[in-house]
Design an enzyme around this catalytic site. Structure first.
Site, PDB file in Angstrom:
ATOM      1  N   ASN A 210     -25.292  25.321   8.397  1.00 37.22           N
ATOM      2  CA  ASN A 210     -26.047  26.161   7.472  1.00 37.22           C
ATOM      3  C   ASN A 210     -26.841  27.191   8.262  1.00 37.22           C
ATOM      4  OD1 ASN A 210     -28.795  25.088   8.094  1.00 37.22           O
ATOM      5  ND2 ASN A 210     -27.859  23.191   7.364  1.00 37.22           N
ATOM      6  N   ASP A 279     -26.198  17.732   3.827  1.00 35.25           N
ATOM      7  CA  ASP A 279     -26.146  16.672   2.807  1.00 35.25           C
ATOM      8  C   ASP A 279     -24.780  15.991   2.770  1.00 35.25           C
ATOM      9  OD1 ASP A 279     -28.201  18.768   0.809  1.00 35.25           O
ATOM     10  OD2 ASP A 279     -28.738  16.855   1.742  1.00 35.25           O
ATOM     11  N   LYS A 289      -7.028  20.516  16.141  1.00 32.89           N
ATOM     12  CA  LYS A 289      -7.407  21.719  15.399  1.00 32.89           C
ATOM     13  C   LYS A 289      -6.457  21.904  14.217  1.00 32.89           C
ATOM     14  CE  LYS A 289      -7.825  26.732  15.787  1.00 32.89           C
ATOM     15  NZ  LYS A 289      -7.328  27.914  16.509  1.00 32.89           N
ATOM     16  N   PHE A 323     -39.733  18.938   3.292  1.00 32.56           N
ATOM     17  CA  PHE A 323     -39.535  20.317   2.842  1.00 32.56           C
ATOM     18  C   PHE A 323     -38.568  20.288   1.660  1.00 32.56           C
ATOM     19  CE2 PHE A 323     -41.057  23.860   5.580  1.00 32.56           C
ATOM     20  CZ  PHE A 323     -41.807  23.119   6.475  1.00 32.56           C
ATOM     21  N   LYS A 337     -38.808  15.860  -5.804  1.00 30.75           N
ATOM     22  CA  LYS A 337     -38.471  15.291  -4.484  1.00 30.75           C
ATOM     23  C   LYS A 337     -39.670  14.511  -3.927  1.00 30.75           C
ATOM     24  CE  LYS A 337     -34.754  18.182  -2.817  1.00 30.75           C
ATOM     25  NZ  LYS A 337     -34.427  19.533  -2.398  1.00 30.75           N
ATOM     26  N   LYS A 341     -38.917  10.632  -3.211  1.00 30.43           N
ATOM     27  CA  LYS A 341     -38.885  10.162  -1.811  1.00 30.43           C
ATOM     28  C   LYS A 341     -40.213   9.554  -1.393  1.00 30.43           C
ATOM     29  CE  LYS A 341     -35.462  13.715  -0.652  1.00 30.43           C
ATOM     30  NZ  LYS A 341     -34.451  13.754   0.405  1.00 30.43           N
TER      31      LYS A 341
HETATM   32  O1  PMT Z   1     -35.002  26.900  10.226  1.00 31.65           O
HETATM   33  P1  PMT Z   1     -35.436  28.184   9.606  1.00 31.65           P
HETATM   34  O2  PMT Z   1     -34.413  29.260   9.779  1.00 31.65           O
HETATM   35  O3  PMT Z   1     -36.802  28.593  10.061  1.00 31.65           O
HETATM   36  O4  PMT Z   1     -35.510  27.966   8.008  1.00 31.65           O
HETATM   37  C1  PMT Z   1     -36.532  27.091   7.541  1.00 31.65           C
HETATM   38  C2  PMT Z   1     -35.957  26.196   6.419  1.00 31.65           C
HETATM   39  C3  PMT Z   1     -35.614  27.052   5.243  1.00 31.65           C
HETATM   40  C4  PMT Z   1     -34.763  25.452   6.923  1.00 31.65           C
HETATM   41  C5  PMT Z   1     -37.100  25.199   6.080  1.00 31.65           C
HETATM   42  O5  PMT Z   1     -38.226  25.943   5.633  1.00 31.65           O
HETATM   43  C6  PMT Z   1     -36.646  24.228   5.027  1.00 31.65           C
HETATM   44  O6  PMT Z   1     -36.691  24.486   3.828  1.00 31.65           O
HETATM   45  N1  PMT Z   1     -36.191  23.042   5.508  1.00 31.65           N
HETATM   46  C7  PMT Z   1     -35.622  22.029   4.623  1.00 31.65           C
HETATM   47  C8  PMT Z   1     -34.200  22.376   4.331  1.00 31.65           C
HETATM   48  C9  PMT Z   1     -33.554  21.274   3.534  1.00 31.65           C
HETATM   49  O7  PMT Z   1     -32.662  20.589   3.934  1.00 31.65           O
HETATM   50  O8  PMT Z   1     -34.162  21.130   2.334  1.00 31.65           O
HETATM   51  P2  PMT Z   1     -33.570  20.100   1.240  1.00 31.65           P
HETATM   52  O9  PMT Z   1     -34.309  20.369  -0.016  1.00 31.65           O
HETATM   53  O10 PMT Z   1     -32.062  20.127   1.221  1.00 31.65           O
HETATM   54  O11 PMT Z   1     -34.013  18.666   1.896  1.00 31.65           O
HETATM   55  C10 PMT Z   1     -35.212  18.054   1.464  1.00 31.65           C
HETATM   56  C11 PMT Z   1     -35.838  17.288   2.594  1.00 31.65           C
HETATM   57  O12 PMT Z   1     -35.007  16.189   2.938  1.00 31.65           O
HETATM   58  C12 PMT Z   1     -36.036  18.100   3.860  1.00 31.65           C
HETATM   59  O13 PMT Z   1     -37.281  17.717   4.429  1.00 31.65           O
HETATM   60  C13 PMT Z   1     -34.894  17.651   4.754  1.00 31.65           C
HETATM   61  O14 PMT Z   1     -35.263  17.703   6.133  1.00 31.65           O
HETATM   62  C14 PMT Z   1     -34.689  16.231   4.305  1.00 31.65           C
HETATM   63  N2  PMT Z   1     -33.313  15.738   4.414  1.00 31.65           N
HETATM   64  C15 PMT Z   1     -32.289  16.388   3.820  1.00 31.65           C
HETATM   65  C16 PMT Z   1     -31.012  15.880   3.936  1.00 31.65           C
HETATM   66  C17 PMT Z   1     -30.807  14.660   4.633  1.00 31.65           C
HETATM   67  N3  PMT Z   1     -29.591  14.136   4.765  1.00 31.65           N
HETATM   68  N4  PMT Z   1     -31.871  14.018   5.190  1.00 31.65           N
HETATM   69  C18 PMT Z   1     -33.111  14.548   5.090  1.00 31.65           C
HETATM   70  O15 PMT Z   1     -34.068  13.974   5.609  1.00 31.65           O
END
Ligand code: PMT
Length: 406
Positions: A210, A279, A289, A323, A337, A341
């Site tokens: 991503n 995810d 490949k 986040f 969320k 969580k």
């Molecule tokens: O890295 P940059 O270019 O500075 O951009 C910053 C950002 C946009 C990446 C950052 O600000 C941000 O939003 N990070 C979270 C991105 C994300 O995966 O968000 P989400 O809503 O999909 O996930 C929710 C939370 O679960 C996040 O804290 C993530 O770290 C966590 N997560 C997600 C998937 C997973 N398998 N395990 C997790 O712990």
């Protein structure tokens, strides 16, 4: 920020190298100004290499070269450009020059020319330290607002024992940081931060990824470190250097990030999950490949939810900040969320906007906790990071969750 570090001729001059390093760890530029006597103990080149800045070793320019006007008035430029003047070690001679307004070298001239706050760390033989002349000079300087980092006692270079040993670099730096208003309110915390994307292999050449650059997580790591925290940064593949003083753990896949985070979570008092963890991953990545033979289908499976796992295994005193990268109904989805969580706070950013979020130097977030909604207007990710840390610290103090004493 920039500090002029005056180095005088004492055996403790070698400790000024550590002072340079510690100041740089807090993002402070250091310009070293050496007296002639200091150059008998340590070479200007050492400080030039450490500081990455020009070392000023004479009022009239480099020793042995003809005096030049630029050097003669350079002290005025330096005096106006610094946020503080730190003299460590500070000898009785320089201390006397400061007290009586003598200006026969660059350092004493700089002292008179700068409006910036002044901190000195005296070092000398115990008899000299106790001498009435020295103590009287110190009183003059203290009355003028010069901050003195008191020397310690112990074995002195001259073989005697007593007061006169320069204070330790950590204590000197803590004094100048306080003088500069740099708050070290995370000094007892261990902060675990995740940053960047993960890469989920499709075949030996390709991956699912991503647009995360890691900038948000790295800004959090740098800000936490400068506020005194011990910082462990678990980072996916990004094009950023680890901030100074931060322990960096590099990972590629979501599973590697999960393993690294779970193994370090126990030691953290604050955890901030800024990483854009995939995810989904390809259930079975191809061993060779994949050839271009028309359309292909990839069977994807969900990755482990790291944040969920941290939440289920958290220590009671831990603060957990997630986040939320949302593109619609951001606050509602973020709040959901937070609850789902069982987090202490969630930082919501609208990643549908091209000017903030992914790969941008700027962000705009809403921090949601159980009883607060903090709108943080668009700003640099460094400034946003400070607000997120403020919220995390408030949560700790509000819930009385103090980090275990070290
Ligand atoms: O890295 P940059 O270019 O500075 O951009 C910053 C950002 C946009 C990446 C950052 O600000 C941000 O939003 N990070 C979270 C991105 C994300 O995966 O968000 P989400 O809503 O999909 O996930 C929710 C939370 O679960 C996040 O804290 C993530 O770290 C966590 N997560 C997600 C998937 C997973 N398998 N395990 C997790 O712990």
């Amino acid at each position: 920020m920039k500090v002029a570090l005056g180095v005088c001729g004492g055996i403790a001059a070698y400790k000024a190298c550590e002072i340079v390093r510690l100041l740089q760890e807090h993002g402070i530029r250091v310009q070293v100004v050496m007296t002639a006597a200091a150059q008998e103990f340590i070479r200007p080149l050492t400080f030039a290499a450490l500081s990455g800045e020009k070392v000023i070793a004479g009022l009239w320019g480099p020793a042995g070269e003809p005096a030049n006007l630029d050097s003669a008035i350079e002290h005025i430029a330096v005096a106006q450009s610094i946020d503080a003047l730190l003299v460590a070690p500070c000898t009785a001679d320089t201390l006397a020059k400061f007290a009586h307004g003598q200006a026969d070298d660059f350092l004493s001239t700089l002292y008179l020319a700068t409006p910036a706050p002044v901190v000195i760390a005296p070092t000398m033989n115990v008899q000299m330290w106790q001498h009435e002349a020295t103590q009287s000079n110190l009183d003059i300087l203290r009355k003028r607002g010069v901050q003195v980092v008191e020397p310690g006692s112990g074995y002195l270079a001259c073989g005697m024992v007593g007061a006169g040993r320069m204070a330790e670099p950590e204590q000197i730096v803590a004094t100048i940081l306080a003088k500069l208003g740099i708050v070290r309110d995370l000094a007892v915390e261990t902060v675990l931060i995740t940053a960047g994307p993960t890469r989920e292999p499709v075949d030996p050449v390709r991956f699912l990824g991503n647009r995360s650059s890691g900038k948000m997580g790295y800004a959090l790591a740098e800000a936490a470190q400068r506020r005194g925290a011990r910082v462990v940064l678990v980072s996916g593949p990004v094009a950023l250097e680890a901030p100074a003083g931060v322990e960096l753990v590099r990972v590629e896949t979501a599973e590697q990030m999960r393993s690294a985070v779970v193994s370090r979570a126990a030691e953290a008092s604050i955890i901030i999950a800024a990483a854009a963890v995939a995810d989904f991953r390809v259930r079975k990545a191809a061993e060779q490949k994949i050839k271009r033979n028309g359309a292909i289908s990839l069977e994807l499976e969900p990755t482990a939810d790291i944040l969920q796992e941290l939440s289920e295994n958290r220590r009671p005193e831990q603060v957990l900040v997630g986040f939320a990268a949302e593109t619609e109904d951001a606050v509602e989805n973020g709040r959901a969320k937070l609850k789902r969580k069982n987090l202490d706070a969630i930082v919501i950013n609208d990643v549908s906007r091209p000017d903030i979020g992914f790969d941008s130097d700027r962000n705009e977030v809403t921090i949601i906790t159980a009883d607060e909604k903090i709108e943080v207007p668009e700003d640099s990710k460094s400034k946003i990071a400070q607000r997120i840390l403020d919220a995390a610290l408030t949560l700790k103090t509000k819930t009385g969750r103090l980090a275990p004493a070290k």
